[in-house]
Design a protein around this motif. Structure first.
Motif, PDB file in Angstrom:
ATOM      1  N   PRO A 190       0.791  -1.228   0.000  1.00 39.08           N
ATOM      2  CA  PRO A 190       0.000   0.000   0.000  1.00 39.08           C
ATOM      3  C   PRO A 190       0.823   1.278   0.000  1.00 39.08           C
ATOM      4  O   PRO A 190       0.265   2.359   0.159  1.00 39.08           O
ATOM      5  CB  PRO A 190      -0.796  -0.123   1.301  1.00 39.08           C
ATOM      6  N   LYS A 191       2.124   1.187  -0.189  1.00 42.08           N
ATOM      7  CA  LYS A 191       2.957   2.385  -0.234  1.00 42.08           C
ATOM      8  C   LYS A 191       2.997   2.969  -1.639  1.00 42.08           C
ATOM      9  O   LYS A 191       2.874   2.261  -2.631  1.00 42.08           O
ATOM     10  CB  LYS A 191       4.388   2.055   0.212  1.00 42.08           C
ATOM     11  N   ASN A 192       3.223   4.273  -1.702  1.00 38.84           N
ATOM     12  CA  ASN A 192       3.378   4.939  -2.993  1.00 38.84           C
ATOM     13  C   ASN A 192       4.690   4.533  -3.657  1.00 38.84           C
ATOM     14  O   ASN A 192       5.659   4.190  -2.981  1.00 38.84           O
ATOM     15  CB  ASN A 192       3.374   6.454  -2.819  1.00 38.84           C
ATOM     16  N   PHE A 193       4.726   4.620  -4.973  1.00 44.94           N
ATOM     17  CA  PHE A 193       5.963   4.427  -5.722  1.00 44.94           C
ATOM     18  C   PHE A 193       6.669   5.777  -5.787  1.00 44.94           C
ATOM     19  O   PHE A 193       6.123   6.746  -6.308  1.00 44.94           O
ATOM     20  CB  PHE A 193       5.695   3.907  -7.128  1.00 44.94           C
ATOM     21  N   LEU A 194       7.885   5.832  -5.247  1.00 47.69           N
ATOM     22  CA  LEU A 194       8.640   7.071  -5.193  1.00 47.69           C
ATOM     23  C   LEU A 194       9.938   6.937  -5.973  1.00 47.69           C
ATOM     24  O   LEU A 194      10.564   5.890  -5.957  1.00 47.69           O
ATOM     25  CB  LEU A 194       8.990   7.435  -3.745  1.00 47.69           C
ATOM     26  N   VAL A 195      10.328   8.008  -6.622  1.00 48.81           N
ATOM     27  CA  VAL A 195      11.653   8.100  -7.229  1.00 48.81           C
ATOM     28  C   VAL A 195      12.311   9.332  -6.658  1.00 48.81           C
ATOM     29  O   VAL A 195      11.799  10.444  -6.787  1.00 48.81           O
ATOM     30  CB  VAL A 195      11.573   8.203  -8.761  1.00 48.81           C
ATOM     31  N   GLY A 196      13.417   9.134  -5.967  1.00 44.89           N
ATOM     32  CA  GLY A 196      14.151  10.255  -5.430  1.00 44.89           C
ATOM     33  C   GLY A 196      14.286  10.284  -3.926  1.00 44.89           C
ATOM     34  O   GLY A 196      15.053  11.070  -3.384  1.00 44.89           O
ATOM     35  N   ARG A 197      13.558   9.433  -3.213  1.00 42.80           N
ATOM     36  CA  ARG A 197      13.697   9.360  -1.757  1.00 42.80           C
ATOM     37  C   ARG A 197      13.045   8.091  -1.245  1.00 42.80           C
ATOM     38  O   ARG A 197      12.329   7.414  -1.995  1.00 42.80           O
ATOM     39  CB  ARG A 197      13.081  10.560  -1.062  1.00 42.80           C
ATOM     40  N   ASN A 198      13.279   7.789   0.043  1.00 46.23           N
ATOM     41  CA  ASN A 198      12.616   6.627   0.613  1.00 46.23           C
ATOM     42  C   ASN A 198      11.384   7.063   1.401  1.00 46.23           C
ATOM     43  O   ASN A 198      11.057   8.250   1.472  1.00 46.23           O
ATOM     44  CB  ASN A 198      13.587   5.811   1.479  1.00 46.23           C
ATOM     45  N   HIS A 199      10.686   6.129   1.997  1.00 52.61           N
ATOM     46  CA  HIS A 199       9.435   6.437   2.684  1.00 52.61           C
ATOM     47  C   HIS A 199       9.631   7.028   4.076  1.00 52.61           C
ATOM     48  O   HIS A 199       8.675   7.463   4.702  1.00 52.61           O
ATOM     49  CB  HIS A 199       8.558   5.181   2.779  1.00 52.61           C
ATOM     50  N   LYS A 200      10.860   7.058   4.526  1.00 51.45           N
ATOM     51  CA  LYS A 200      11.121   7.644   5.847  1.00 51.45           C
ATOM     52  C   LYS A 200      11.230   9.159   5.780  1.00 51.45           C
ATOM     53  O   LYS A 200      11.329   9.816   6.791  1.00 51.45           O
ATOM     54  CB  LYS A 200      12.390   7.051   6.445  1.00 51.45           C
ATOM     55  N   GLY A 201      11.241   9.699   4.563  1.00 51.40           N
ATOM     56  CA  GLY A 201      11.266  11.148   4.424  1.00 51.40           C
ATOM     57  C   GLY A 201      12.593  11.676   3.943  1.00 51.40           C
ATOM     58  O   GLY A 201      12.935  11.508   2.787  1.00 51.40           O
ATOM     59  N   ARG A 202      13.350  12.291   4.831  1.00 49.15           N
ATOM     60  CA  ARG A 202      14.534  13.024   4.415  1.00 49.15           C
ATOM     61  C   ARG A 202      15.810  12.184   4.399  1.00 49.15           C
ATOM     62  O   ARG A 202      16.914  12.715   4.505  1.00 49.15           O
ATOM     63  CB  ARG A 202      14.724  14.261   5.299  1.00 49.15           C
ATOM     64  N   GLU A 203      15.687  10.897   4.268  1.00 48.51           N
ATOM     65  CA  GLU A 203      16.861  10.048   4.188  1.00 48.51           C
ATOM     66  C   GLU A 203      17.093   9.625   2.745  1.00 48.51           C
ATOM     67  O   GLU A 203      16.173   9.416   1.980  1.00 48.51           O
ATOM     68  CB  GLU A 203      16.683   8.795   5.055  1.00 48.51           C
ATOM     69  N   GLU A 204      18.350   9.499   2.387  1.00 47.11           N
ATOM     70  CA  GLU A 204      18.746   8.916   1.102  1.00 47.11           C
ATOM     71  C   GLU A 204      18.068   9.581  -0.086  1.00 47.11           C
ATOM     72  O   GLU A 204      17.361   8.952  -0.856  1.00 47.11           O
ATOM     73  CB  GLU A 204      18.497   7.404   1.107  1.00 47.11           C
ATOM     74  N   GLN A 205      18.320  10.851  -0.255  1.00 41.90           N
ATOM     75  CA  GLN A 205      17.786  11.585  -1.404  1.00 41.90           C
ATOM     76  C   GLN A 205      18.580  11.235  -2.664  1.00 41.90           C
ATOM     77  O   GLN A 205      19.791  11.042  -2.610  1.00 41.90           O
ATOM     78  CB  GLN A 205      17.870  13.088  -1.156  1.00 41.90           C
ATOM     79  N   TRP A 206      17.879  11.193  -3.795  1.00 43.65           N
ATOM     80  CA  TRP A 206      18.552  11.033  -5.068  1.00 43.65           C
ATOM     81  C   TRP A 206      19.052  12.398  -5.511  1.00 43.65           C
ATOM     82  O   TRP A 206      18.318  13.373  -5.496  1.00 43.65           O
ATOM     83  CB  TRP A 206      17.574  10.495  -6.117  1.00 43.65           C
ATOM     84  N   ARG A 207      20.303  12.462  -5.913  1.00 40.55           N
ATOM     85  CA  ARG A 207      20.863  13.704  -6.432  1.00 40.55           C
ATOM     86  C   ARG A 207      21.554  13.393  -7.748  1.00 40.55           C
ATOM     87  O   ARG A 207      22.574  12.719  -7.772  1.00 40.55           O
ATOM     88  CB  ARG A 207      21.863  14.305  -5.437  1.00 40.55           C
ATOM     89  N   GLY A 208      20.962  13.871  -8.829  1.00 33.93           N
ATOM     90  CA  GLY A 208      21.548  13.587 -10.129  1.00 33.93           C
ATOM     91  C   GLY A 208      20.514  13.620 -11.228  1.00 33.93           C
ATOM     92  O   GLY A 208      19.584  14.422 -11.210  1.00 33.93           O
TER      93      GLY A 208
END
Length: 199
Positions: free
Chosen positions: A66-84
């Motif tokens: 039931p989680k959204n599909f995200l590109v650029g970050r994880n579901h915890k919020g401000r952890e592991e951002q995609w940069r590029g």
């Protein structure tokens, strides 16, 4: 489900409640092709055609809901951002395109938008980011929500092919990402799937 990087600049794929699957190469060494493919119990992660990680135990793992599909970050919020950069992002539902440990071919042209791709009818999202974020797949599911819009932009420097690609979080303090929501098209369930593209 998310695709991002971590502090060691490795491609990361994960599903909520499951161990993260990391690549091994430093993504800061230039642009690259990535692919994540589930075939039954096995999940494989490829970078530039080489399998960097193989994980088992995925047969009973629900992917996409039931989680959204995200590109650029994880579901915890401000952890592991995609940069590029991101270009030629493709989702294939019900098909694990890469079902062996052998090297896979890295595309040298833009991905096909027709039945020259034998799995074309299984493609649920395909975006080249030439002029917008529109879905070019048969599913035509529309566009994702852009969170923190100023930090995501079409850019010629992000293009693997064609005119533009997508630049994400060039500012080291930004937290932008794409949110595709909870949709049937990105709910892979317990079935096979592939997420691939360029970064």
């Amino acid at each position: 489900m998310f695709l991002t990087d971590n502090s060691n600049n490795r491609v990361t794929f994960a599903v909520a409640g499951q161990p993260k699957v990391y690549g091994t190469s430093d993504r800061n060494k230039g642009s690259f092709h990535f692919a994540v493919s589930r075939n039954g119990d096995i999940l494989r992660l490829f970078v530039n055609g080489v399998m960097e990680k193989k994980a088992t135990g995925w047969a009973g793992v629900q992917v996409g809901a039931p989680k959204n599909f995200l590109v650029g970050r994880n579901h915890k919020g401000r952890e592991e951002q995609w940069r590029g950069h991101i270009d030629e992002l493709r989702l294939t539902k019900g098909v694990g395109r890469y079902n062996s440990d052998a090297n896979i071919p890295v595309p040298t042209t833009a991905l096909p938008r027709d039945t020259s791709d034998p799995n074309w009818n299984a493609v649920t999202y395909l975006a080249g980011f030439e002029t917008n974020l529109d879905d070019e797949s048969p599913a035509a599911m529309g566009t994702p929500t852009i969170v923190e819009v100023p930090d995501i932009a079409l850019s010629a420097t992000a293009a693997s092919f064609g005119t533009n690609g997508l630049t994400v979080n060039d500012n080291s303090f930004s937290r932008a990402y794409l949110d595709y929501g909870i949709l049937d098209e990105v709910d892979f369930g317990l079935g096979d799937f592939t997420v691939d593209g360029f970064a």
